[in-house]
Design a protein around this motif. Structure first.
Motif, mmCIF file in Angstrom:
data_model
loop_
_atom_site.group_PDB
_atom_site.id
_atom_site.type_symbol
_atom_site.label_atom_id
_atom_site.label_comp_id
_atom_site.label_asym_id
_atom_site.label_seq_id
_atom_site.Cartn_x
_atom_site.Cartn_y
_atom_site.Cartn_z
ATOM 1 N N GLN A 109 49.544 -43.949 -18.791
ATOM 2 C CA GLN A 109 49.688 -44.197 -17.364
ATOM 3 C C GLN A 109 48.460 -43.810 -16.541
ATOM 4 O O GLN A 109 48.329 -44.215 -15.388
ATOM 5 C CB GLN A 109 50.927 -43.466 -16.829
ATOM 6 C CG GLN A 109 52.213 -43.897 -17.525
ATOM 7 C CD GLN A 109 53.462 -43.417 -16.807
ATOM 8 O OE1 GLN A 109 53.427 -43.137 -15.614
ATOM 9 N NE2 GLN A 109 54.563 -43.324 -17.519
ATOM 10 N N TYR A 147 55.572 -39.355 -8.668
ATOM 11 C CA TYR A 147 55.258 -40.735 -8.288
ATOM 12 C C TYR A 147 55.000 -40.827 -6.789
ATOM 13 O O TYR A 147 55.555 -40.061 -5.995
ATOM 14 C CB TYR A 147 56.407 -41.674 -8.656
ATOM 15 C CG TYR A 147 56.570 -41.886 -10.143
ATOM 16 C CD1 TYR A 147 55.936 -42.946 -10.786
ATOM 17 C CD2 TYR A 147 57.353 -41.034 -10.901
ATOM 18 C CE1 TYR A 147 56.077 -43.141 -12.153
ATOM 19 C CE2 TYR A 147 57.506 -41.225 -12.274
ATOM 20 C CZ TYR A 147 56.863 -42.280 -12.886
ATOM 21 O OH TYR A 147 57.002 -42.465 -14.232
ATOM 22 N N GLN A 171 53.854 -45.516 -8.262
ATOM 23 C CA GLN A 171 52.739 -45.347 -9.182
ATOM 24 C C GLN A 171 52.612 -43.874 -9.554
ATOM 25 O O GLN A 171 52.765 -42.993 -8.699
ATOM 26 C CB GLN A 171 51.432 -45.824 -8.541
ATOM 27 C CG GLN A 171 51.402 -47.308 -8.229
ATOM 28 C CD GLN A 171 51.570 -48.159 -9.474
ATOM 29 O OE1 GLN A 171 50.903 -47.920 -10.487
ATOM 30 N NE2 GLN A 171 52.460 -49.144 -9.409
#
Length: 586
Positions: A66, A2, A7
């Motif tokens: 994702q 991340y 994110q």
């Protein structure tokens, strides 16, 4: 992995987690892209699984949900089309099918695209004449349709053929789709001889024509024929780009192929890209049909794990091979050659696009090379069903996935300026809210009027970083004599007809025009094919049929009074009033 905004950057699996992570954080030997990834990493989260197969499936689920930027992403979520042959009808229907396989019948495929399905259906319609019409049409025919007149259907809807004869045509169709061409031709030849001996020369001629069609198919087919269902992969790499080409082989026949161009993320080799691509291709796409065999151009890491995962999804064994011979080797060579050729074409096309963008930068005297352009156009027929189009071009040329259409409503019919304003306002309000990317250039097809409308909309929305360009037809209204409106409408440019910049703008303008016309025709045709009775609440297909039958058509229904409508079976007084009021307002 991340970033500092929590994110996701990258998702990966590892049998030995320590060794895998250490490879990212060593002091030397990292590629520039890997170094860029490591600099952005803020935290790493770990999930443990019981088996390597579970880890593979979890990895693909996370990548799909994702969309991390440093993973290879396969943007191919559409289901593949099939040919469907119904089994619960007295006279089975053959048709194109896409989506869940819930209907009773047989599914043949998958085919790589809709056009290949349509080609096959067209051939079957001419050869075996099995019906392809919708059931709603079939059940309500009182006389043969045009397909019967042009010898593409045997008119089972009106009883021109019995079940037994029609069943033979269906059987021949199944044999063809199963790939049993030689057996099928032997059967047809025997039927032709039998018909000739019985002096049934017309029927013998039908069998003769069918045999001739099948022989032509076999003569035209380049690769034929070894039994088996398999997907054959080829891969090519050039100038930092990749092309993966897939041949779809079913029943020993190549049904078609498709090329994919995964973006290189971390300076990977062909084997690494293919290893990352395979799980994306099969596991992340639940609509994908998994064949019994997968042929690869060379060994890939974790091939046995991928095969186990596919076997679980397929509920049958899946074999992954790279060392093959005979016809399978020829298919592999064909897939690799196709991948190489398609990648060369793509690279050359990108270079040509780059040259056109550079010419446009010079022509418009832009400080930077434009990376994204949008063009708008309006289409209608005398103000009817107005549609606005927005097409997008980026570094690779046309980007159809970002195209948009806008159905224009609540304006004066034929007012192109109002239509342009509505489309631009809807589009750029969304872009200002973060829905999509803002373009570098906004191209408007039209003269000063359309240009000023676009200028006002951008000003009202405080969009200041978009270069506005109008492209107006010259006095002769011929291609090559267009005038460009720039500098806020204060200047006009006329480029040479051989200019690459002008050719690029013409290409974008013409694509916007095509996309707008297509959308308008679809909207117009849908409206014309829709009965105004369909908009009445509580009136379904059965009641519409009763109304039309009772009054002899829609005009009779519109002319009927409430009392007359209430006399129709299934129409109450309240519903009759609803029908009466709705038809008066339409």
């Amino acid at each position: 992995m991340y970033d500092y905004n929590s994110q996701p950057l990258y998702v990966g699996k590892a049998k030995n987690l320590k060794n895998r992570l250490s490879s990212y954080f060593r002091k030397t030997g990292l590629t520039p892209k890997t170094e860029a990834l490591v600099k952005r990493i803020s935290s790493i989260q770990v999930t443990l699984t019981q088996t390597e197969t579970e880890a593979l499936i979890l990895e693909q689920n996370l990548i799909k949900s994702q969309r991390p930027p440093y993973n290879i992403l396969l943007r191919d979520d559409k289901s593949y089309p099939y040919i469907f042959l119904s089994s619960n009808d007295d006279f089975p229907r053959i048709s194109l099918h896409r989506g869940a396989k819930k209907k009773k019948g047989r599914y043949f495929g998958p085919f790589p695209n809709v056009s290949s399905v349509k080609d096959s259906l067209n051939l079957l319609q001419k050869t075996f004449r099995v019906r392809q019409c919708e059931d709603s049409v079939f059940k309500n025919r009182s006389r043969p349709c045009l397909q019967y007149q042009i010898n593409r259907c045997t008119a089972p809807c009106v009883g021109f053929i019995n079940n037994e004869s029609y069943g033979e045509d269906v059987k021949f169709t199944e044999m063809f789709l199963d790939g049993n061409n030689q057996e099928l031709m032997n059967t047809l030849a025997a039927r032709m001889e039998s018909a000739s001996e019985n002096l049934e020369f017309e029927q013998a001629a039908v069998f003769r024509d069918q045999i001739a069609s099948l022989r032509k198919i076999q003569a035209d087919r380049v690769v034929e024929s070894e039994q088996g269902d398999m997907d054959v992969f080829g891969i090519s790499q050039a100038r930092g780009g990749f092309c993966i080409h897939v041949l779809f082989v079913r029943n020993g026949r190549v049904l078609g192929s498709k090329s994919y161009f995964p973006k290189e993320k971390l300076d990977q080799q062909k084997s690494e890209v293919l290893a990352a691509f395979l799980p994306q291709f099969y596991i992340a796409n639940t609509h994908r049909e998994i064949p019994a065999e997968v042929l690869l151009p060379h060994p890939v890491e974790d091939a046995d794990i991928v095969a186990d995962a596919l076997a679980q999804l397929r509920s049958a064994k899946v074999i992954m091979k790279h060392n093959v011979r005979g016809q399978r080797l020829k298919w592999l060579q064909l897939a690799n050659q196709s991948a190489e050729q398609n990648l060369i074409s793509r690279v050359n096309n990108r270079e040509k696009v780059q040259q056109k963008y550079e010419a446009l930068q010079d022509a418009l005297q832009l400080p930077e090379l434009p990376a994204r352009m949008e063009c708008f156009d309006i289409s209608h027929s005398s103000g009817e069903k107005t549609v606005a189009s927005c097409v997008v071009f980026d570094e690779g040329g046309a980007n159809p996935s970002d195209y948009r259409r806008f159905n224009i409503n609540d304006i004066t019919a034929g007012d192109d300026y109002a239509a342009m304003r509505q489309a631009l306002e809807r589009r750029y309000k969304r872009l200002c809210e973060g829905e999509g990317k803002m373009p570098d250039i906004l191209l408007v097809d039209g003269g000063k009027g359309q240009f000023n409308v676009a200028k006002d909309v951008l000003s009202e929305l405080s969009v200041n970083n978009v270069e506005l360009v109008g492209i107006a037809k010259g006095t002769t209204r011929k291609a090559g004599f267009e005038t460009l409106i720039v500098d806020g409408g204060n200047s006009e440019i006329t480029l040479d007809s051989t200019s690459s910049a002008l050719h690029l703008l013409q290409e974008i303008r013409d694509e916007a025009h095509r996309f707008a016309i297509t959308g308008h025709r679809q909207r117009r045709d849908k409206a014309r094919k829709t009965s105004s009775l369909e908009s009445v609440p509580g009136v379904g297909a059965k009641r519409r049929k009763e109304l039309l039958k009772h009054f002899g058509g829609l005009q009779g229904v519109k002319a009927a009074s409430i009392e007359d409508l209430a006399k129709v079976q299934g129409i109450s007084r309240n519903l009759a009033e609803e029908i009466y009021q709705t038809l008066r307002m339409s």
